[in-house]
Design a protein around this motif. Structure first.
Motif, PDB file in Angstrom:
ATOM      1  N   LEU A  78       0.828  -1.202   0.000  1.00  0.00           N
ATOM      2  CA  LEU A  78       0.000   0.000   0.000  1.00  0.00           C
ATOM      3  C   LEU A  78       0.866   1.257   0.000  1.00  0.00           C
ATOM      4  N   THR A  79       1.906   1.240   0.822  1.00  0.00           N
ATOM      5  CA  THR A  79       2.809   2.384   0.894  1.00  0.00           C
ATOM      6  C   THR A  79       3.486   2.634  -0.445  1.00  0.00           C
ATOM      7  N   ALA A  80       3.922   1.565  -1.104  1.00  0.00           N
ATOM      8  CA  ALA A  80       4.561   1.705  -2.414  1.00  0.00           C
ATOM      9  C   ALA A  80       3.619   2.349  -3.413  1.00  0.00           C
ATOM     10  N   GLY A  81       2.376   1.920  -3.408  1.00  0.00           N
ATOM     11  CA  GLY A  81       1.409   2.506  -4.322  1.00  0.00           C
ATOM     12  C   GLY A  81       1.150   3.971  -4.033  1.00  0.00           C
ATOM     13  N   LEU A  82       0.993   4.314  -2.759  1.00  0.00           N
ATOM     14  CA  LEU A  82       0.741   5.708  -2.391  1.00  0.00           C
ATOM     15  C   LEU A  82       1.948   6.593  -2.687  1.00  0.00           C
ATOM     16  N   ASP A  83       3.148   6.024  -2.622  1.00  0.00           N
ATOM     17  CA  ASP A  83       4.358   6.789  -2.933  1.00  0.00           C
ATOM     18  C   ASP A  83       4.456   7.125  -4.421  1.00  0.00           C
ATOM     19  N   VAL A  85       1.867   7.696  -6.736  1.00  0.00           N
ATOM     20  CA  VAL A  85       0.716   8.312  -7.403  1.00  0.00           C
ATOM     21  C   VAL A  85       0.760   9.815  -7.180  1.00  0.00           C
ATOM     22  N   ASP A  86       0.169  10.528  -8.107  1.00  0.00           N
ATOM     23  CA  ASP A  86       0.078  11.985  -8.024  1.00  0.00           C
ATOM     24  C   ASP A  86      -1.281  12.382  -8.591  1.00  0.00           C
ATOM     25  N   GLY A 156     -11.958  -1.391   6.823  1.00  0.00           N
ATOM     26  CA  GLY A 156     -10.669  -1.889   6.369  1.00  0.00           C
ATOM     27  C   GLY A 156      -9.856  -0.800   5.695  1.00  0.00           C
ATOM     28  N   ASP A 157      -9.108  -1.192   4.671  1.00  0.00           N
ATOM     29  CA  ASP A 157      -8.259  -0.230   3.966  1.00  0.00           C
ATOM     30  C   ASP A 157      -8.991   0.482   2.826  1.00  0.00           C
ATOM     31  N   PHE A 158     -10.143  -0.010   2.428  1.00  0.00           N
ATOM     32  CA  PHE A 158     -10.896   0.564   1.317  1.00  0.00           C
ATOM     33  C   PHE A 158     -11.339   1.982   1.668  1.00  0.00           C
ATOM     34  N   ARG A 159     -10.791   2.971   0.951  1.00  0.00           N
ATOM     35  CA  ARG A 159     -11.114   4.372   1.243  1.00  0.00           C
ATOM     36  C   ARG A 159     -10.578   5.276   0.152  1.00  0.00           C
ATOM     37  N   LEU A 160     -11.002   6.532   0.215  1.00  0.00           N
ATOM     38  CA  LEU A 160     -10.501   7.584  -0.668  1.00  0.00           C
ATOM     39  C   LEU A 160      -9.721   8.600   0.160  1.00  0.00           C
ATOM     40  N   LEU A 161      -8.593   9.055  -0.391  1.00  0.00           N
ATOM     41  CA  LEU A 161      -7.734  10.022   0.281  1.00  0.00           C
ATOM     42  C   LEU A 161      -7.535  11.239  -0.618  1.00  0.00           C
ATOM     43  N   SER A 162      -7.580  12.414  -0.023  1.00  0.00           N
ATOM     44  CA  SER A 162      -7.296  13.627  -0.785  1.00  0.00           C
ATOM     45  C   SER A 162      -5.790  13.749  -1.013  1.00  0.00           C
ATOM     46  N   ARG A 163      -5.413  14.699  -1.838  1.00  0.00           N
ATOM     47  CA  ARG A 163      -3.987  14.889  -2.121  1.00  0.00           C
ATOM     48  C   ARG A 163      -3.202  15.198  -0.847  1.00  0.00           C
ATOM     49  N   ARG A 164      -3.731  16.093  -0.010  1.00  0.00           N
ATOM     50  CA  ARG A 164      -2.960  16.442   1.183  1.00  0.00           C
ATOM     51  C   ARG A 164      -2.930  15.300   2.201  1.00  0.00           C
ATOM     52  N   VAL A 166      -2.690  12.112   1.320  1.00  0.00           N
ATOM     53  CA  VAL A 166      -1.641  11.231   0.785  1.00  0.00           C
ATOM     54  C   VAL A 166      -0.263  11.807   1.102  1.00  0.00           C
ATOM     55  N   GLU A 167      -0.103  13.115   0.937  1.00  0.00           N
ATOM     56  CA  GLU A 167       1.183  13.748   1.241  1.00  0.00           C
ATOM     57  C   GLU A 167       1.526  13.599   2.713  1.00  0.00           C
TER      58      GLU A 167
END
Length: 314
Positions: A78-83, A85-86, A156-164, A166-167
């Motif tokens: 999950l961390t790899a994926g979030l790292d 994406v933009d 669980g982990d299923f969710r939406l995150l805004s840009r800030r 994720v940062e």
């Protein structure tokens, strides 16, 4: 209003379901007015998952497939994926189709209301035993009581995150990762969307009770010092009881002159105190082990291969 949307999908030995998942996902994305980018993270699968992901990346320009150098675990994937994406909004979803992609528009709707984290809360849960449901509910309620950062129940982990959001998560580089806790720890405005969780579409779950127990221990020790406090109070209680019992034995001898027999009682006391001490040492060891692991500051993951998609976030 168009926006950029990234979908992060960790996968481990999901060859039987990945094509069906992608088909349903793109059907949902085609109906959304967004510039979509899908990042599949193969967490060192041993089946045909990587080959299928490469095929998806070759025929769909929206797809980027990443393969980690080994199985680092779902939290690292999950961390790899979030790292990498933009996007204005990022959705995290598993590939097993227990979390239906059709819920994504509802997550986007709540995000448009100004929420930075929109998490999907499980209403009904198909395909799970009563024991699994009970232990899962018990874990979230324990975390709610012992943690300074309460987790949303049945989420669980299923969710939406805004840009800030994720940062903010990118700044948390701890090795002992419990993503559900990290999602809650960053704060910001958070909202829930309730959905019906389906049974696994194909294949078998990678989460047996042993792995789930280890994940629960990871979550509790990462976000609470309650086990240390419990061990402290257990030690104090055991010492107090032992002192009172010893005082009672001494008074019996001095006042009534009773001979000190009681071998069975002595063994019970010794075993009780020894067990309490070992339990306390085990709890302390869990925290010391995590401190040791963090002190080595090893990278969270390594990427072996990448196919398709856009350049990673830098």
């Amino acid at each position: 209003m168009s926006f950029s949307l990234a979908i992060v999908v960790p996968a481990y030995n999901e060859a039987q379901v990945i094509d069906s998942f992608h088909s349903r996902l793109v059907t949902v994305l085609d109906a959304i007015d967004a510039s979509a980018h899908i990042v599949y993270v193969d967490d060192g699968s041993q089946d045909e998952t990587w080959a299928r992901l490469c095929a998806l990346a070759d025929r769909d320009p929206r797809v980027e497939a990443m393969r980690l150098s080994r199985n680092f675990g779902k939290e690292a994937a999950l961390t790899a994926g979030l790292d990498h994406v933009d996007a204005d909004a990022v959705v995290v979803i598993d590939a097993d189709l227990q979390d239906p992609p059709e819920v994504i528009p509802a997550l986007i709707a709540r995000w448009r209301e100004g929420n930075d984290v929109v998490y999907a809360t499980r209403g009904e849960r198909d395909g799970e035993t009563r024991t699994k449901k009970f232990t899962s509910a018990a874990f979230y309620r324990v975390m709610e009581r012992v943690s300074d950062t309460p987790l949303p129940r049945d989420t669980g982990d299923f969710r939406l995150l805004s840009r800030r959001a994720v940062e903010a998560l990118r700044g948390l580089r701890e090795r002992q990762r419990f993503m559900k806790g990290l999602f809650a720890w960053i704060g910001y405005r958070q909202a829930a969307v309730t959905y019906h969780r389906d049974a696994r579409y194909a294949g078998s779950t990678k989460w047996n009770y042993w792995r789930l127990t280890n994940l629960a221990i990871e979550g509790i020790t990462s976000f609470s010092t309650a086990p240390l406090r419990i061990a402290t109070w257990l030690g104090v209680s055991a010492a107090t009881l032992a002192f009172l019992y010893g005082l009672w034995v001494l008074l019996k001898v001095l006042i009534w002159g009773d001979p000190v027999r009681g071998y069975p009682t002595l063994m019970v006391v010794i075993l009780f105190l020894g067990g309490a001490q070992l339990l306390a040492l085990g709890v302390i060891g869990e925290y010391v082990g995590r401190t040791y692991s963090e002190s080595k500051r090893r990278p969270l993951y390594y990427v072996e291969s990448r196919r398709g998609g856009r350049p990673p976030f830098t």
